[in-house]
Design an enzyme around this catalytic site. Structure first.
Site, short mmCIF file in Angstrom:
data_model
loop_
_atom_site.label_atom_id
_atom_site.label_comp_id
_atom_site.label_asym_id
_atom_site.label_seq_id
_atom_site.Cartn_x
_atom_site.Cartn_y
_atom_site.Cartn_z
N CYS A 94 59.67 42.55 71.42
CA CYS A 94 60.48 41.61 72.19
C CYS A 94 59.64 40.39 72.62
O CYS A 94 59.38 39.52 71.82
CB CYS A 94 61.13 42.33 73.38
N HIS A 142 62.99 47.28 71.55
CA HIS A 142 62.06 48.05 72.38
C HIS A 142 62.01 49.53 71.96
O HIS A 142 62.66 50.37 72.57
CB HIS A 142 62.51 48.00 73.85
N GLU A 149 59.73 51.56 72.55
CA GLU A 149 59.06 52.33 73.61
C GLU A 149 60.05 52.92 74.62
O GLU A 149 59.68 53.79 75.41
CB GLU A 149 58.04 51.45 74.35
#
Length: 212
Positions: A82, A185, A187
């Site tokens: 991002c 994202h 994560e």
């Protein structure tokens, strides 16, 4: 047995803890990076999601901007998610005039291309190099890649469907050499496959340096 590579997470702002946890699961030893000496000691680096203009100013304030550019030029494996994609781009549309670029990817990125926080969404994507099915992607005030240079490999696009609207077929994951970035994202999903892909890249670079 090869040692666990030391992978830094830029720890000036953004999703630092989430990336560190995923890197540990992916076989690396995660370390926060806030200083030039810490940057010098890592085998790879993650630029997390966050606010790209704030992160670029903090990179300059911490004295990391030029050392990081130099390490990227020297072949440091880097993954940006991002805001990290925005920082790595050669050029940014809708960025601030004082925003700093790392010039790690020959791409032009449109900042906040998918809209504001209320326009955040999730979708499944086919990502080149990632096996075992699609990746569940979380987009939060995300950029997309408007243009990619000849040496940039496109790894994922938004599916070209009627529901996608203006986002259809937009580039959202790229790789150039040892620099890799996504507009989304990973994560935040618990799926460490993209981090494993990056850690393999870091291990390859470590072996290359050891064999010199």
């Amino acid at each position: 047995m090869q040692r666990r590579p030391e992978v830094g997470v830029l720890a000036v702002q953004g999703d630092v803890a989430e990336h560190a946890a995923m890197l540990d699961r992916a076989g690396a030893r995660a370390r926060p990076v806030r200083r030039v000496a810490e940057l010098a000691d890592v085998d790879g680096l993650v630029l997390p999601g966050g606010e790209s203009t704030t992160m670029s100013r903090l990179l300059a304030s911490f004295g990391l901007l030029d050392p990081l550019r130099e390490r990227i030029r020297d072949g440091l494996p880097v993954y940006g998610s991002c805001a990290g994609l925005v920082l790595l781009a050669r050029r940014v549309y809708d960025g601030r005039p004082d925003q700093h670029q790392l010039d790690g990817l020959d791409v032009v990125v449109r900042r906040n291309a998918f809209g504001r926080q209320v326009d955040s969404f999730e979708t499944d994507l086919e990502v080149r190099g990632v096996d075992d099915g699609p990746v569940h992607a979380v987009f939060i005030r995300a950029p997309w890649v408007e243009k990619a240079g000849a040496d940039v490999e496109v790894l994922a696009r938004i599916p070209d469907t009627a529901e996608a609207g203006a986002a259809a077929d937009r580039i959202v994951a790229v790789r150039q050499g040892r620099v890799f970035a996504t507009a989304f994202h990973p994560e935040l999903t618990g799926d460490e496959r993209l981090h494993r892909l990056f850690v393999r890249n870091v291990r390859s670079r470590v072996r290359e340096l050891e064999e010199r």
